[in-house]
Design a protein around this motif. Structure first.
Motif, mmCIF file in Angstrom:
data_model
loop_
_atom_site.group_PDB
_atom_site.id
_atom_site.type_symbol
_atom_site.label_atom_id
_atom_site.label_comp_id
_atom_site.label_asym_id
_atom_site.label_seq_id
_atom_site.Cartn_x
_atom_site.Cartn_y
_atom_site.Cartn_z
ATOM 1 N N TYR A 362 0.789 -1.247 -0.008
ATOM 2 C CA TYR A 362 -0.110 -0.012 -0.062
ATOM 3 C C TYR A 362 0.961 1.028 0.026
ATOM 4 O O TYR A 362 0.510 2.194 -0.836
ATOM 5 C CB TYR A 362 -1.174 0.058 1.140
ATOM 6 C CG TYR A 362 -1.870 -1.151 1.085
ATOM 7 C CD1 TYR A 362 -2.664 -1.362 -0.079
ATOM 8 C CD2 TYR A 362 -2.304 -1.807 2.276
ATOM 9 C CE1 TYR A 362 -3.741 -2.373 0.037
ATOM 10 C CE2 TYR A 362 -3.395 -2.890 2.369
ATOM 11 C CZ TYR A 362 -4.026 -3.176 1.207
ATOM 12 O OH TYR A 362 -4.692 -4.091 1.282
ATOM 13 N N TRP A 363 1.903 1.257 0.769
ATOM 14 C CA TRP A 363 2.636 2.145 0.750
ATOM 15 C C TRP A 363 3.459 2.533 -0.461
ATOM 16 O O TRP A 363 3.400 3.733 -0.894
ATOM 17 C CB TRP A 363 3.900 2.135 1.913
ATOM 18 C CG TRP A 363 4.851 3.138 2.417
ATOM 19 C CD1 TRP A 363 4.966 4.486 1.774
ATOM 20 C CD2 TRP A 363 5.666 3.293 3.598
ATOM 21 N NE1 TRP A 363 5.794 5.212 2.312
ATOM 22 C CE2 TRP A 363 6.251 4.550 3.501
ATOM 23 C CE3 TRP A 363 5.983 2.259 4.561
ATOM 24 C CZ2 TRP A 363 7.335 5.068 4.581
ATOM 25 C CZ3 TRP A 363 6.927 2.685 5.415
ATOM 26 C CH2 TRP A 363 7.527 3.862 5.507
ATOM 27 N N SER A 365 2.591 1.895 -3.336
ATOM 28 C CA SER A 365 1.324 2.313 -4.193
ATOM 29 C C SER A 365 1.158 3.933 -4.357
ATOM 30 O O SER A 365 0.660 3.978 -5.328
ATOM 31 C CB SER A 365 0.193 1.619 -4.202
ATOM 32 O OG SER A 365 -0.677 1.872 -3.086
ATOM 33 N N THR A 366 1.548 4.634 -3.306
ATOM 34 C CA THR A 366 1.245 6.028 -3.316
ATOM 35 C C THR A 366 2.557 6.570 -3.690
ATOM 36 O O THR A 366 2.484 8.008 -4.080
ATOM 37 C CB THR A 366 1.186 6.449 -1.808
ATOM 38 O OG1 THR A 366 2.431 6.269 -1.296
ATOM 39 C CG2 THR A 366 -0.010 5.692 -1.176
ATOM 40 N N SER A 368 4.952 8.215 -6.713
ATOM 41 C CA SER A 368 4.839 8.518 -8.032
ATOM 42 C C SER A 368 6.079 7.874 -8.938
ATOM 43 O O SER A 368 7.183 7.955 -8.766
ATOM 44 C CB SER A 368 5.251 10.251 -7.894
ATOM 45 O OG SER A 368 5.259 10.688 -9.556
ATOM 46 N N GLN A 529 2.074 1.225 -10.018
ATOM 47 C CA GLN A 529 1.291 1.728 -8.779
ATOM 48 C C GLN A 529 0.234 0.609 -8.607
ATOM 49 O O GLN A 529 -0.018 0.158 -7.503
ATOM 50 C CB GLN A 529 0.976 2.981 -8.991
ATOM 51 C CG GLN A 529 1.767 4.183 -8.840
ATOM 52 C CD GLN A 529 1.276 5.538 -8.956
ATOM 53 O OE1 GLN A 529 0.479 5.617 -9.913
ATOM 54 N NE2 GLN A 529 1.601 6.228 -8.186
#
Length: 572
Positions: A362-363, A365-366, A368, A529
């Protein structure tokens, strides 16, 4: 002294352990080497998304499809012979990889190396287990074996990073199979380790367990061909799409073969896999978790390799450092995980590990992705904290998943449960880069279509030229720009366009290169992502499912159970 039912020849005990520990280090070294090199492969081989996926995935395919048979062959014909074969094939595969001039040659080299490593993993473990009949002594030596396996995973990223940075021959051409430089040196070193394993094995003790079993050839053939067909279809879909004729045909063939495998196993007196194990609900859940959890791990690893090395254009040594944070905890936490498994219910260790992996996904996926750091992209050092969480989660789960599995079955099924769980876990490893590529390159291509059409249309290129260039996947514009220009020029000339007009369009494309490549990188960044997010979801599901597993656990297991469970934990 040897384990009951096992025959052991004369030879050096020390040489046996040296050969076994060196063999598993070699197997894991060659398994992990591409992890830090995917960006390099994309740039040097100008490979497609499917090609990059095959390089990463074909190795584990070789491990998965035959691993249940190698142990039996070692029991029947002697493990030292199998160790010779595994070390030899791994060395040959490494040399072929070092000399590979193209994507196809690299894939073939990885296939050879994967079969060799697939032999070394189970055979090296069974060789040392045969010499240690005492359960507690066996637990110690198998823990050491697992440590050397983890050491191989730590060595690989460091080795690939150092050789890529240090061993550079001035004036050498990328793709030249004769240069002794760069990342190729890492594979030469791996081949040298293979030779050392062969030398050590000549003085090692041979062992066998001539049990009344025979190889399940129909089951092995249908399982291998079925899995290969399904994986082939999935990889080809990365470039060709799921509607392509060869993809559909491969899925149908794979499905038929896997159904045949199930029928054969149900009727076989000596099956490759006892399917009755899956009647146990807790074991079935563990099998699902073994696949989904390890898929999450490898999907994150593969995405990091491509996103940081291939899209952000970070130097290979930086990618290598990141992979040390991923693989290092599995080596450093060996005594901690061993203590936890024997003093805490293993399913809680498993749940905690998958939860950490989910947070990592999750981390990440944030972040850029898709833009080099020098142009404002995410710094490579920002990846360290979430990847360290991933590494700790992996350290907690990679052995615990088998410990939990064998605690859900009766004692007489422990051996088969361990072997089957290892197969499912390795299948998850193989699916990580394969499904990750399908997601990343599929989403990337969709996201790239609109900005590419706008860029090309704004340049005033003819509609047929725009249509032709729109078929090029975003990775093609990033890793194979010269090939794109060459193919475009050839197609335009073959279509009757005059040379001056073609030269003008090529000049326009050259001017547009930064815009096109920027859009391609950003689009693929969105795809990766999505892979990180998918991996986080898969790890979350895995952590949730383990809460419903009930099985035996004890801080003081019986000698037989302890021996089996520790052996299973180490067989990663």
């Amino acid at each position: 002294m040897s384990s009951p039912g096992i025959t052991v020849s004369t030879g050096s005990t020390r040489a046996t352990f040296l050969a076994a520990y060196s063999a598993v280090t070699l197997a894991q070294m060659t398994n992990a080497l591409p992890g830090a090199l995917n960006g390099t492969f994309a740039a040097e081989f100008h490979t497609s998304g499917a090609g990059l996926t095959w390089i990463a995935g074909i190795f584990m395919t070789g491990v998965v499809v035959f691993e249940l048979s190698w142990g039996l062959l070692g029991d029947l014909f002697g493990r030292r012979r199998l160790l010779y074969a595994g070390a030899g094939l791994t060395a040959v595969g490494s040399v072929l990889a070092a000399l590979a001039p193209t994507t196809g040659a690299m894939i073939a080299a990885q296939a050879v190396g994967g079969i060799g490593a697939g032999i070394l993993f189970p055979i090296s473990l069974s060789m040392i287990a045969a010499l240690t009949p005492d359960p507690r002594a066996r637990a110690r030596v198998i823990a050491t074996w697992a440590g050397f396996l983890s050491l191989g995973a730590v060595i690989s990223p460091v080795l690939s990073g150092l050789t890529s940075s240090v061993f550079t021959v001035p004036g050498s051409e990328p793709g030249d199979p004769n240069v002794f430089s760069g990342w190729r040196v890492a594979y030469y070193i791996a081949a040298g380790v293979g030779v050392l394993v062969l030398i050590a094995a000549t003085r090692a003790k041979d062992s066998a367990a001539p049990v009344e079993r025979r190889l399940d050839l129909p089951g092995q053939a249908t399982l291998a061909l079925g899995l290969i067909a399904v994986l082939y279809a999935t990889v080809q879909a990365v470039d060709a799409g799921f509607g392509a004729a060869e993809v559909i045909a491969a899925y149908i063939a794979g499905g038929i073969l896997l159904v045949l495998f199930v029928i054969i196993e149900q009727r076989s007196a000596q099956p490759l896999i006892h399917l009755s194990l899956f009647r146990n609900r807790a074991y079935s859940i563990t099998g699902i978790v073994a696949v989904t959890g390890m898929f999450a791990f490898l999907a994150i690893c593969y995405s990091t390799s491509v996103a940081v090395g291939g899209l952000a254009l970070a130097e290979t040594w930086k990618v290598g450092v990141l992979f040390v944070f991923i693989q290092g905890p599995a080596f450093l936490f060996i005594p901690v995980v061993g203590w936890l498994i024997h003093h805490v219910a293993p399913r809680w260790v498993l749940t905690g590990g998958f939860a950490l992996m989910a947070v990592s996904g999750y981390w990440l996926s944030t972040f850029s992705l898709g833009t080099p750091e020098e142009f404002g992209g995410t710094s490579w050092t920002a990846f360290i904290p979430p990847l360290l969480l991933l590494g700790i989660g992996f350290a907690l789960t990679v052995g615990s998943v088998t410990a939990v599995a064998i605690n859900t079955v009766e004692a007489h099924n422990i051996g088969m449960a361990s072997a089957t769980t290892n197969l499912l876990r390795d299948l998850g490893f193989a699916l990580g880069p394969v499904l990750g590529s399908v997601i990343a390159f599929g989403i990337g291509a969709t996201a790239f279509a609109v900005p590419l059409a706008g860029i090309l249309g704004g340049a005033g290129l003819p509609e047929d030229a725009v249509a032709g260039l729109s078929q090029v996947p975003p990775l093609g514009f990033l890793s194979g720009w010269p090939d794109v220009i060459s193919q475009f020029s050839g197609s335009a000339l073959a279509g009757g366009a005059p040379q001056p007009a073609v030269d003008g369009m090529v000049q326009s494309l050259t001017t547009l290169q930064p815009q096109i490549q920027g859009a391609a990188g950003t689009s693929l960044g969105q795809g990766f992502q999505a892979v990180y997010l998918t991996a986080g979801i898969a790890a979350t599901v895995s952590a949730f499912l383990t809460l419903f597993i009930s099985g035996r656990s004890s801080s003081e297991p019986s000698a037989a159970s302890e021996s089996k469970s520790t052996e299973a934990d180490a067989a990663v």
